[in-house]
Design a protein around this motif. Structure first.
Motif, mmCIF file in Angstrom:
data_model
loop_
_atom_site.group_PDB
_atom_site.id
_atom_site.type_symbol
_atom_site.label_atom_id
_atom_site.label_comp_id
_atom_site.label_asym_id
_atom_site.label_seq_id
_atom_site.Cartn_x
_atom_site.Cartn_y
_atom_site.Cartn_z
ATOM 1 N N THR A 133 0.832 -1.203 0.000
ATOM 2 C CA THR A 133 0.000 0.000 0.000
ATOM 3 C C THR A 133 0.863 1.247 0.000
ATOM 4 N N ASP A 134 0.403 2.261 -0.726
ATOM 5 C CA ASP A 134 1.050 3.570 -0.665
ATOM 6 C C ASP A 134 0.117 4.586 -0.010
ATOM 7 N N ASP A 135 -0.972 4.084 0.571
ATOM 8 C CA ASP A 135 -1.949 4.964 1.211
ATOM 9 C C ASP A 135 -2.626 4.202 2.350
ATOM 10 N N ILE A 136 -2.039 4.287 3.543
ATOM 11 C CA ILE A 136 -2.570 3.502 4.658
ATOM 12 C C ILE A 136 -3.943 3.997 5.103
ATOM 13 N N TYR A 137 -4.210 5.268 4.878
ATOM 14 C CA TYR A 137 -5.524 5.785 5.290
ATOM 15 C C TYR A 137 -6.620 5.183 4.417
ATOM 16 N N ARG A 138 -6.423 5.258 3.124
ATOM 17 C CA ARG A 138 -7.428 4.720 2.190
ATOM 18 C C ARG A 138 -7.534 3.208 2.306
ATOM 19 N N ASP A 139 -6.410 2.529 2.386
ATOM 20 C CA ASP A 139 -6.403 1.069 2.299
ATOM 21 C C ASP A 139 -6.622 0.364 3.633
ATOM 22 N N VAL A 140 -6.397 1.046 4.745
ATOM 23 C CA VAL A 140 -6.563 0.398 6.050
ATOM 24 C C VAL A 140 -7.607 1.120 6.895
ATOM 25 N N VAL A 141 -7.362 2.383 7.210
ATOM 26 C CA VAL A 141 -8.232 3.098 8.151
ATOM 27 C C VAL A 141 -9.671 3.145 7.649
ATOM 28 N N GLU A 142 -9.849 3.457 6.366
ATOM 29 C CA GLU A 142 -11.206 3.565 5.821
ATOM 30 C C GLU A 142 -11.928 2.222 5.746
ATOM 31 N N GLU A 143 -11.205 1.108 5.888
ATOM 32 C CA GLU A 143 -11.815 -0.223 5.805
ATOM 33 C C GLU A 143 -12.095 -0.829 7.182
ATOM 34 N N LEU A 144 -11.757 -0.096 8.250
ATOM 35 C CA LEU A 144 -11.942 -0.652 9.589
ATOM 36 C C LEU A 144 -13.421 -0.707 9.964
ATOM 37 N N ASN A 145 -13.790 -1.793 10.633
ATOM 38 C CA ASN A 145 -15.166 -1.914 11.122
ATOM 39 C C ASN A 145 -15.313 -1.108 12.417
ATOM 40 N N PRO A 146 -16.544 -0.890 12.890
ATOM 41 C CA PRO A 146 -16.760 -0.067 14.094
ATOM 42 C C PRO A 146 -15.979 -0.550 15.309
ATOM 43 N N GLU A 147 -15.870 -1.856 15.487
ATOM 44 C CA GLU A 147 -15.142 -2.388 16.638
ATOM 45 C C GLU A 147 -13.677 -1.976 16.602
ATOM 46 N N ASN A 148 -13.077 -2.044 15.419
ATOM 47 C CA ASN A 148 -11.661 -1.682 15.301
ATOM 48 C C ASN A 148 -11.457 -0.173 15.304
ATOM 49 N N ILE A 149 -12.438 0.586 14.885
ATOM 50 C CA ILE A 149 -12.356 2.038 15.030
ATOM 51 C C ILE A 149 -12.265 2.396 16.513
ATOM 52 N N GLU A 150 -13.081 1.738 17.328
ATOM 53 C CA GLU A 150 -13.032 1.983 18.766
ATOM 54 C C GLU A 150 -11.677 1.588 19.337
ATOM 55 N N ARG A 151 -11.125 0.498 18.820
ATOM 56 C CA ARG A 151 -9.802 0.050 19.280
ATOM 57 C C ARG A 151 -8.742 1.079 18.900
ATOM 58 N N LEU A 152 -8.860 1.641 17.694
ATOM 59 C CA LEU A 152 -7.909 2.655 17.240
ATOM 60 C C LEU A 152 -8.043 3.934 18.075
ATOM 61 N N LYS A 153 -9.260 4.317 18.408
ATOM 62 C CA LYS A 153 -9.469 5.491 19.266
ATOM 63 C C LYS A 153 -8.725 5.330 20.582
#
Length: 345
Positions: A133-153
């Motif tokens: 990947t050359d874009d971690i935001y597009r390829d990883v962050v934007e694909e996270l489910n709600p549970e993992n968004i909470e984990r990232l927070k």
């Protein structure tokens, strides 16, 4: 008269068949005569004295008479075929033995090579993509489910507890919206908005506030991408094997290595598709009928895999084959990203 006919049977069973061929003109006609006189039950196609005629005898018993007992004897000659209550199973010590059913030509890395690697769990064969990947935001962050968004927070808040960022012309507009006296603090109230705003999130990454997170997200994507590719190839392999087997039934079992043994050995069992073993045997003896070489005798073939290989080498059955994918399915990559995320964050 019956004694005379039994003498014919005895001569046939002891290999003294020349005078019978003179009388009946062919082995098939001899078998037809025995059939008419109800004497076929005295013929043993696996007797060594009639090994030169085994295939011809089997062809008559199976494909003309359709004798079920003979079929059972034939199955018993194939050491990798195991009868169970719900059907026939193949029994092999190494899963990669199934690779011989796949095509072995046409490209540098053949379907057989790949299958052997996949079933033998030799994942070193796959050249892993390092930079996926050359874009971690597009390829990883934007694909996270709600549970993992909470984990990232939580992860971001744990790292940036009591940190403050001075707001200036270079900081994202979002920071200014949440600033107090020109200072931005990451809080439980605004961390979700920061994650949702690419400019703000990447500012924290690129300015070393979250220096290890970039590496973690890159590794998550790399592992997800490569695992998705390997899964896709594995699915291609098992889909092709579905030509012969019910792959959902596949499992390892610890059984005695031979009858009467107390030692248990792990073998891989897969249920054959309905009719596969019976049809293969019928086809084999029909194809090899009149060849006259005992090398093709069923007891010399010894396994279903060898029998199928004979078909494939002679063009009587197509090799299993598949095209290697250029890239993994993006949906599978996203699935693995969310599965692997908790291992890193």
């Amino acid at each position: 008269m019956i004694e005379k006919y039994l003498k014919y049977v005895n001569d046939f069973n002891t290999g003294e068949i020349e005078h019978l061929i003179d009388m009946f003109e062919s082995v098939e006609n001899i078998l037809k005569f025995f059939h008419k006189k109800d004497l076929l039950q005295f013929i043993d196609p696996f007797d060594t004295d009639v090994e030169d005629y085994q295939i011809e005898i089997l062809n008559y018993l199976l494909n003309v008479v359709n004798d079920k007992k003979t079929l059972e004897y034939c199955v018993a000659q194939l050491s990798d075929v195991i009868p169970k209550d719900d059907g026939y199973y193949i029994k092999i010590g190494d899963r990669e033995d199934l690779a011989q059913l796949f095509f072995n030509g046409g490209r540098d890395t053949t379907a057989r090579d790949v299958t052997k690697a996949v079933l033998g769990e030799d994942n070193d064969m796959f050249e892993r993509w390092g930079n996926t990947t050359d874009d971690i935001y597009r390829d990883v962050v934007e694909e996270l489910n709600p549970e993992n968004i909470e984990r990232l927070k939580k992860h971001m808040l744990d790292i940036l507890t009591n940190w403050n960022i001075e707001v200036d012309d270079d900081t994202p507009d979002l920071f200014n919206n949440y600033s107090e006296d020109g200072i931005f603090y990451l809080t439980p109230e605004n961390v979700g908005d920061v994650i949702g705003d690419e400019e703000s999130f990447m500012y924290l990454i690129n300015n070393d506030y979250l220096d290890e997170l970039y590496s973690d997200l890159s590794n998550i994507h790399s592992n997800a991408y490569n695992s998705a590719y390997e899964t896709e190839v594995y699915n291609d392999v098992t889909s092709e094997l579905g030509t012969f087997f019910d792959m959902k039934s596949a499992k390892w079992e610890a059984v005695p290595s031979f009858k009467g043994s107390e030692k248990l050995t792990e073998f891989y069992f897969i249920k054959f598709n309905p009719g596969e073993v019976v049809n293969s045997i019928h086809k084999y003896v029909a194809e090899k009928n009149n060849w006259g070489y005992y090398d093709y005798n069923l007891n010399n073939v010894s396994t279903w895999l060898n029998m199928m290989n004979t078909f494939m080498e002679n063009g009587d059955e197509s090799y299993l084959d598949f095209r290697m994918p250029d890239y993994p399915d993006s949906r599978l990559v996203d699935k693995y990203i969310n599965e692997f995320f908790p291992d890193y964050i």
